[in-house]
Design an enzyme around this catalytic site. Sequence first.
Site, PDB file in Angstrom:
ATOM      1  N   ASN A   1       0.958  -1.256   0.088  1.00 33.02           N
ATOM      2  CA  ASN A   1       0.119  -0.180  -0.098  1.00 33.02           C
ATOM      3  C   ASN A   1       0.769   1.335   0.094  1.00 33.02           C
ATOM      4  O   ASN A   1       2.046   1.200   0.363  1.00 33.02           O
ATOM      5  CB  ASN A   1      -0.853   0.091   1.236  1.00 33.02           C
TER       6      ASN A   1
ATOM      7  N   MET B   1       4.527  -0.526   5.315  1.00 38.51           N
ATOM      8  CA  MET B   1       4.346  -0.907   6.644  1.00 38.51           C
ATOM      9  C   MET B   1       3.951   0.331   7.759  1.00 38.51           C
ATOM     10  O   MET B   1       3.400   0.021   8.737  1.00 38.51           O
ATOM     11  CB  MET B   1       5.367  -1.940   7.234  1.00 38.51           C
TER      12      MET B   1
ATOM     13  N   VAL C   1       7.160  -2.145 -10.301  1.00 32.72           N
ATOM     14  CA  VAL C   1       8.309  -2.118 -11.101  1.00 32.72           C
ATOM     15  C   VAL C   1       8.908  -3.544 -11.238  1.00 32.72           C
ATOM     16  O   VAL C   1       9.233  -4.031 -10.218  1.00 32.72           O
ATOM     17  CB  VAL C   1       9.466  -1.256 -10.524  1.00 32.72           C
TER      18      VAL C   1
ATOM     19  N   HIS D   1      10.461  -6.782  11.437  1.00 33.01           N
ATOM     20  CA  HIS D   1      11.661  -6.039  11.568  1.00 33.01           C
ATOM     21  C   HIS D   1      12.544  -6.683  10.600  1.00 33.01           C
ATOM     22  O   HIS D   1      14.064  -6.882  11.151  1.00 33.01           O
ATOM     23  CB  HIS D   1      12.247  -5.785  12.772  1.00 33.01           C
TER      24      HIS D   1
END
Length: 548
Positions: free
Chosen positions: A135, A139, A253, A475
Amino acid sequence: MSPTAPAPRRPDHLPDHLPDHVDVVIVGSGPAGAAYARVLSEQAPHATIVLFEAGPLISDPPGAHVKNIADPAARAAAQRASEGRRPAAADTPTDTLDGYADGAHRLVRPGTSLLPTGWRQPGEDGMPAAAVSTNVGGMAAHWTGACPRPGDSERIPFLPDLDDLLTEGERLLGVSSTALAGAPLAGEVRRRLADALDAGRAPGRRVQPMPLAVRRETGPDGTGRLVWSGSDVVFGAVTRENPRFTLVPEALVTRVLTTDGPEGRRVTGVRVRDLSAGDGPDGPEHEVSAAHVVVAADALRTPQLLWASGVRPPALGRYLNDQPQVVFAVRLRDVPQSAGEPETLGVDPRTTPGITAQSGVSWVPFTDEHPFHGQVMQLDASPVPLPAGDDPVPGSVVGLGWFCAKDVQAGDRVAFSETEVDENGMPAPRLHYTLTARDHRTLEEARAAVRRAALALGDPLDDEPLTFPNGASLHYQGSVRMGAQDDGTSVCDRDSRVWGVAGLHVAGNGVIPTATACNPTLTSVALAVAGARSIARALQHSPAHAGA
């Protein structure tokens, strides 16, 4: 608006067609990609910039945190729209803290989608909770906003200007250490934690308020609210108002284009696929020429794009590391029945999910002696069932999350298939990941530390801390790590320039080369600042812009 309603209308300022040529292409709209756009807008205002994001627009302004969406149904729709081509079922919770202490083997968070395959190889631990967000804002549209500075061995030793870069990162993210520090229960939480954990710690590594990317705002009616930073804050007005900057959502891309010349290999542009019509791998593609390309897709999809483009330095995808995570929940003992109304703290509970301002967010910093980092924050509700009629004091149920530094090894990696593809037609990822004996010792120490912290605060709500499955921290780092020299153990230099390909930069958490336990976003934005400055300098000396 229902939870399955479409994302916000495409704003009028977004393009109806793709450009043929720009100075800089940025791939990915998370905080690192946004930092490149911001710094270049400030330092190279003559440059033309296009940012391509594979995911949809879910907010206005683009890249905003979903917590800032006042309407619950619209907020839920934004979360679901971020879950890519495999969204969760419509009845799946969309509140970030729902199921906080869920012990599911393939734990998934709202706004993210799990890797469907390739997350574990035979004989390895794998990363069953490996997930991505797709989106505008990445995150950072869903995160906790925690922005601690790295310390001790978390720091990158070959960057003498790291602190200056971190300060600039804090500016771009809008970081504050005081926004929630004065919450009614926050001081008591910190005092109890400090009494139990501060002995022997250096002054800067003691229990303290968590630096957060959040600010307070007061509306025309005098009602306040917390506004959480997303990529929108990093973009800032200077980027949004830059007539030479263009944001293109739903544009994947698929290749970075390069050429070989007398001076070596260099970037010439990108190939991009329009996803807005929902055609997936069959959508039309367009080539955009550019002198500089920044790939900031995330720690899994950035190496994927480089691999697909034939850019394959030896360290590409290697040194992948997550942060093994232990969580516990506790009910604070001896707290008053009324700790203060959220409205008095500048928070409107009608528009701010949860009542986080009651007990704030506290930080137990990483140290080399204690190789984990603690984040203690209020939970909106108990993560485990309470007896019937038991109604906790607001803010009195807190979650403790201890993140561990991984034993970084080259064999932990994301590899890519030469023959199989994912749902976007890109090389299918295959994660190789194993916890070492040292990792298991660190996890055991973290479980003991989180028990001590919980007992200092109050009464644990379960018998034992829960160890999350690998990948649950979200992470991920190291897969395009930077290095001081091109010795085969890194992908890019200290300015995030990919070794051996002029004009190509990488960005995001994957660039971080050290084993860290702290939340990585501030560090990745700081590294993006250095990379963007290097592009700005190059543009200033480019013949095409001489005298601009």
